[in-house]
Design a protein around this motif. Structure first.
Motif, PDB file in Angstrom:
ATOM      1  N   LEU A   4       0.811  -1.211   0.000  1.00 19.53           N
ATOM      2  CA  LEU A   4       0.000   0.000   0.000  1.00 19.53           C
ATOM      3  C   LEU A   4       0.849   1.268   0.000  1.00 19.53           C
ATOM      4  O   LEU A   4       0.358   2.344  -0.335  1.00 19.53           O
ATOM      5  CB  LEU A   4      -0.926   0.019   1.218  1.00 19.53           C
ATOM      6  N   ALA A   5       2.112   1.164   0.381  1.00 18.32           N
ATOM      7  CA  ALA A   5       2.982   2.342   0.416  1.00 18.32           C
ATOM      8  C   ALA A   5       3.065   2.972  -0.970  1.00 18.32           C
ATOM      9  O   ALA A   5       3.386   2.311  -1.951  1.00 18.32           O
ATOM     10  CB  ALA A   5       4.368   1.955   0.912  1.00 18.32           C
ATOM     11  N   GLY A   6       2.765   4.251  -1.047  1.00 19.49           N
ATOM     12  CA  GLY A   6       2.806   4.965  -2.316  1.00 19.49           C
ATOM     13  C   GLY A   6       1.552   4.829  -3.151  1.00 19.49           C
ATOM     14  O   GLY A   6       1.447   5.442  -4.221  1.00 19.49           O
ATOM     15  N   THR A   7       0.567   4.042  -2.686  1.00 20.48           N
ATOM     16  CA  THR A   7      -0.673   3.862  -3.440  1.00 20.48           C
ATOM     17  C   THR A   7      -1.454   5.174  -3.500  1.00 20.48           C
ATOM     18  O   THR A   7      -1.573   5.890  -2.508  1.00 20.48           O
ATOM     19  CB  THR A   7      -1.549   2.775  -2.783  1.00 20.48           C
ATOM     20  N   SER A   8      -1.995   5.486  -4.662  1.00 20.33           N
ATOM     21  CA  SER A   8      -2.764   6.720  -4.834  1.00 20.33           C
ATOM     22  C   SER A   8      -4.122   6.605  -4.149  1.00 20.33           C
ATOM     23  O   SER A   8      -4.754   5.550  -4.148  1.00 20.33           O
ATOM     24  CB  SER A   8      -2.960   7.022  -6.323  1.00 20.33           C
ATOM     25  N   VAL A   9      -4.554   7.721  -3.587  1.00 18.79           N
ATOM     26  CA  VAL A   9      -5.857   7.812  -2.927  1.00 18.79           C
ATOM     27  C   VAL A   9      -6.745   8.719  -3.770  1.00 18.79           C
ATOM     28  O   VAL A   9      -6.335   9.822  -4.151  1.00 18.79           O
ATOM     29  CB  VAL A   9      -5.712   8.380  -1.499  1.00 18.79           C
ATOM     30  N   PHE A  10      -7.956   8.246  -4.066  1.00 13.14           N
ATOM     31  CA  PHE A  10      -8.879   8.984  -4.920  1.00 13.14           C
ATOM     32  C   PHE A  10     -10.189   9.272  -4.197  1.00 13.14           C
ATOM     33  O   PHE A  10     -10.599   8.505  -3.317  1.00 13.14           O
ATOM     34  CB  PHE A  10      -9.182   8.187  -6.196  1.00 13.14           C
ATOM     35  N   ASP A  11     -10.831  10.381  -4.595  1.00 16.08           N
ATOM     36  CA  ASP A  11     -12.164  10.659  -4.068  1.00 16.08           C
ATOM     37  C   ASP A  11     -13.195   9.941  -4.943  1.00 16.08           C
ATOM     38  O   ASP A  11     -12.832   9.297  -5.943  1.00 16.08           O
ATOM     39  CB  ASP A  11     -12.424  12.168  -3.994  1.00 16.08           C
ATOM     40  N   PRO A  12     -14.499  10.017  -4.619  1.00 13.86           N
ATOM     41  CA  PRO A  12     -15.507   9.232  -5.357  1.00 13.86           C
ATOM     42  C   PRO A  12     -15.599   9.531  -6.848  1.00 13.86           C
ATOM     43  O   PRO A  12     -16.013   8.665  -7.633  1.00 13.86           O
ATOM     44  CB  PRO A  12     -16.812   9.597  -4.645  1.00 13.86           C
ATOM     45  N   GLY A  14     -13.032  10.246  -8.773  1.00 14.26           N
ATOM     46  CA  GLY A  14     -11.802   9.851  -9.454  1.00 14.26           C
ATOM     47  C   GLY A  14     -10.667  10.843  -9.397  1.00 14.26           C
ATOM     48  O   GLY A  14      -9.630  10.631 -10.038  1.00 14.26           O
ATOM     49  N   ASP A  15     -10.837  11.940  -8.659  1.00 18.27           N
ATOM     50  CA  ASP A  15      -9.744  12.903  -8.526  1.00 18.27           C
ATOM     51  C   ASP A  15      -8.750  12.423  -7.477  1.00 18.27           C
ATOM     52  O   ASP A  15      -9.134  11.927  -6.415  1.00 18.27           O
ATOM     53  CB  ASP A  15     -10.285  14.280  -8.112  1.00 18.27           C
ATOM     54  N   ALA A  16      -7.471  12.575  -7.782  1.00 19.23           N
ATOM     55  CA  ALA A  16      -6.429  12.147  -6.846  1.00 19.23           C
ATOM     56  C   ALA A  16      -6.402  13.051  -5.627  1.00 19.23           C
ATOM     57  O   ALA A  16      -6.440  14.280  -5.746  1.00 19.23           O
ATOM     58  CB  ALA A  16      -5.072  12.138  -7.537  1.00 19.23           C
ATOM     59  N   VAL A  17      -6.344  12.444  -4.462  1.00 20.39           N
ATOM     60  CA  VAL A  17      -6.299  13.180  -3.196  1.00 20.39           C
ATOM     61  C   VAL A  17      -4.880  13.205  -2.637  1.00 20.39           C
ATOM     62  O   VAL A  17      -4.429  14.196  -2.079  1.00 20.39           O
ATOM     63  CB  VAL A  17      -7.257  12.541  -2.169  1.00 20.39           C
ATOM     64  N   GLY A  18      -4.175  12.110  -2.769  1.00 21.60           N
ATOM     65  CA  GLY A  18      -2.826  12.011  -2.237  1.00 21.60           C
ATOM     66  C   GLY A  18      -2.282  10.610  -2.408  1.00 21.60           C
ATOM     67  O   GLY A  18      -2.792   9.826  -3.216  1.00 21.60           O
ATOM     68  N   ARG A  19      -1.247  10.283  -1.643  1.00 22.33           N
ATOM     69  CA  ARG A  19      -0.631   8.958  -1.686  1.00 22.33           C
ATOM     70  C   ARG A  19      -0.453   8.446  -0.262  1.00 22.33           C
ATOM     71  O   ARG A  19      -0.157   9.221   0.645  1.00 22.33           O
ATOM     72  CB  ARG A  19       0.734   9.007  -2.366  1.00 22.33           C
ATOM     73  N   ILE A  20      -0.592   7.152  -0.087  1.00 24.63           N
ATOM     74  CA  ILE A  20      -0.405   6.558   1.231  1.00 24.63           C
ATOM     75  C   ILE A  20       1.078   6.510   1.574  1.00 24.63           C
ATOM     76  O   ILE A  20       1.891   6.010   0.800  1.00 24.63           O
ATOM     77  CB  ILE A  20      -1.012   5.145   1.289  1.00 24.63           C
ATOM     78  N   SER A  21       1.413   7.056   2.734  1.00 27.42           N
ATOM     79  CA  SER A  21       2.805   6.991   3.184  1.00 27.42           C
ATOM     80  C   SER A  21       2.959   6.098   4.409  1.00 27.42           C
ATOM     81  O   SER A  21       4.077   5.703   4.739  1.00 27.42           O
ATOM     82  CB  SER A  21       3.342   8.396   3.497  1.00 27.42           C
ATOM     83  N   ASP A  22       1.845   5.745   5.081  1.00 30.87           N
ATOM     84  CA  ASP A  22       1.933   4.841   6.216  1.00 30.87           C
ATOM     85  C   ASP A  22       0.536   4.393   6.615  1.00 30.87           C
ATOM     86  O   ASP A  22      -0.462   4.930   6.114  1.00 30.87           O
ATOM     87  CB  ASP A  22       2.622   5.503   7.415  1.00 30.87           C
ATOM     88  N   ALA A  23       0.470   3.395   7.474  1.00 26.07           N
ATOM     89  CA  ALA A  23      -0.790   2.927   8.054  1.00 26.07           C
ATOM     90  C   ALA A  23      -0.680   3.056   9.565  1.00 26.07           C
ATOM     91  O   ALA A  23       0.412   2.912  10.129  1.00 26.07           O
ATOM     92  CB  ALA A  23      -1.061   1.477   7.662  1.00 26.07           C
ATOM     93  N   VAL A  24      -1.795   3.351  10.218  1.00 27.28           N
ATOM     94  CA  VAL A  24      -1.806   3.570  11.663  1.00 27.28           C
ATOM     95  C   VAL A  24      -2.634   2.477  12.323  1.00 27.28           C
ATOM     96  O   VAL A  24      -3.753   2.194  11.891  1.00 27.28           O
ATOM     97  CB  VAL A  24      -2.396   4.957  12.015  1.00 27.28           C
TER      98      VAL A  24
END
Length: 417
Positions: A4-12, A14-24
């Motif tokens: 999941l590291a570096g995986t792109s995060v999208f809103d509903p 399809g716009d990119a919101v950011g990238r995953i840098s860690d899990a909590v």
């Protein structure tokens, strides 16, 4: 979870919101760790918290959210741990008495209550025995090990974290490092190369970088300071207690220490205190091809590469008489063999090392400059002040940690689990 590291995060939509840098996760001694969300890097390179309850789907190469994200800087809370930053590479003990294993990765699944929990650990055996093979990798349940919720007294490696973040820019890695608990932050910092750590220290807040430098042995600290830009090294040493500052200066290479001492002799908010003593300085008979070769070097910051100082020999600060500057845009419009003396801008005067921060700021803004030369009373070049040096002094000390506000719907982990 490592995938999941570096995986792109999208809103509903399809716009990119950011990238995953860690899990909590929340660590519990009697049951499996519960995943409560992700740390994502948004467009401003800010690391913010995304509650798992705001995640609607996790697919290969994409995480989909509801679109509502709190853009307040991520701050870890007691009882929480970051998977990539803290738990990977942690050594834990097998409950079947077969010895220690190192955590290489984790897997998460939803339980019957639709909570995400860590269900498996991918581990590597650390010792060997009659029926054991050192280096063997296998899957275990979190309940099969002890010590996951508590870091051991032994230093923890950061091999996995560093391999996952080797492409991160220094400023982004500094944000990641600042989010870690102090002990883990120092462990990770100790395992960086001198050059990488020097770049990252230049991007960290005062308390964090002082803490990291203080945790190093004197010889290593001196090597790291040698690798830093002299003005940044001077600022960092000035933040140390006087006795420790003297020890660190003595541990540096004499030439590097001399540059730092010269900078520390000036006031913090003066041209002399802010300047870089090693800008690009060339003689008037050098040509454009030589200029381009110098500014192409990786160790030249972009702000300094845009303005080349021309002086009489010697070219090491303090140089011969200052003649003017050549702007990179002008140089790019000329044939490679053009002598710098024929395209020099001699109208730009250097500033005295005691010139105030306010005056330098106005000069940079008035003439649209990225840097300005610093000269002594005899017009010998001492260095140059760049716009990034000025910004570092204009912004508040805690600007790296300051909040940038939140979205219309303010969320926190107490509301979202």
């Amino acid at each position: 979870m490592g995938k999941l590291a570096g995986t792109s995060v999208f809103d509903p939509i399809g716009d990119a919101v950011g990238r995953i840098s860690d899990a909590v996760v929340t660590l519990r001694f009697t049951s499996s760790p519960r995943v409560i969300g992700f740390v994502i890097e948004v467009a401003t390179h800010r690391r913010v918290f995304l509650p798992i309850t705001r995640v609607t789907a996790i697919k290969p190469g994409a995480v989909i959210t509801t679109g509502l994200i709190n853009i307040r800087q991520f701050s870890q809370r007691p009882g929480e741990a970051t998977v990539f930053g803290e738990l990977l590479d942690r050594v834990v003990m097998m409950n079947d008495q077969t010895g220690p294993v190192k955590v290489l990765d984790m897997a998460m699944e939803q339980d019957d209550e639709r909570n995400w929990v860590v269900t498996h650990l991918y581990v590597r055996r650390q010792n060997s025995g009659l029926s054991l093979r050192r280096g063997e990798t296998f899957l275990v349940s979190p309940e099969d090990v002890s010590g996951l919720a508590k870091q051991s007294a032994m230093s923890q490696e950061a091999t996995t974290l560093l391999s996952m973040t080797e492409d991160l820019k220094a400023a982004d890695f500094a944000d990641l490092l600042a989010d870690l608990p102090e002990t883990r932050r120092n462990e990770v910092a100790h395992q960086l190369t001198n050059e990488r750590l020097a770049d990252i220290l230049e991007e960290l807040g005062e308390d964090d970088r002082v803490g990291i430098l203080s945790s190093l042995d004197v010889r290593r600290a001196g090597d790291v300071l040698d690798a830093m830009q002299p003005d940044d090294a001077a600022d960092l040493i000035a933040e140390m207690p006087p006795d420790q500052a003297r020890i660190l200066l003595a541990a540096m290479e004499p030439e590097e220490a001399a540059d730092v001492r010269r900078l520390m002799a000036y006031g913090e908010n003066t041209a002399g205190g802010m300047m870089t003593p090693s800008p690009v300085i060339l003689p008037p008979d050098a040509n454009v091809a030589t200029l381009l070769a110098h500014v192409r070097r990786e160790d030249i910051p972009p702000a300094l590469a845009a303005l080349i100082i021309v002086s009489r020999p010697p070219l090491e600060a303090p140089t011969g008489r200052y003649l003017g500057v050549v702007h990179i845009q002008r140089a790019l419009r000329e044939p490679p063999q053009t002598a710098l003396g024929t395209i020099i801008d001699d109208a730009l005067e250097g500033v005295d090392p005691n010139t105030s921060l306010g005056t330098i700021t106005r000069l940079l803004a008035t003439y649209n400059l990225t840097a300005i030369p610093v000269v002594d009373s005899s017009q010998h070049v001492l260095g140059a002040v760049s716009v990034d040096d000025v910004l570092d002094h204009l912004l508040p000390d805690d600007w790296r940690d300051a909040d940038e506000g939140v979205t219309d719907e303010t969320m926190n982990r107490s509301q979202d689990g």
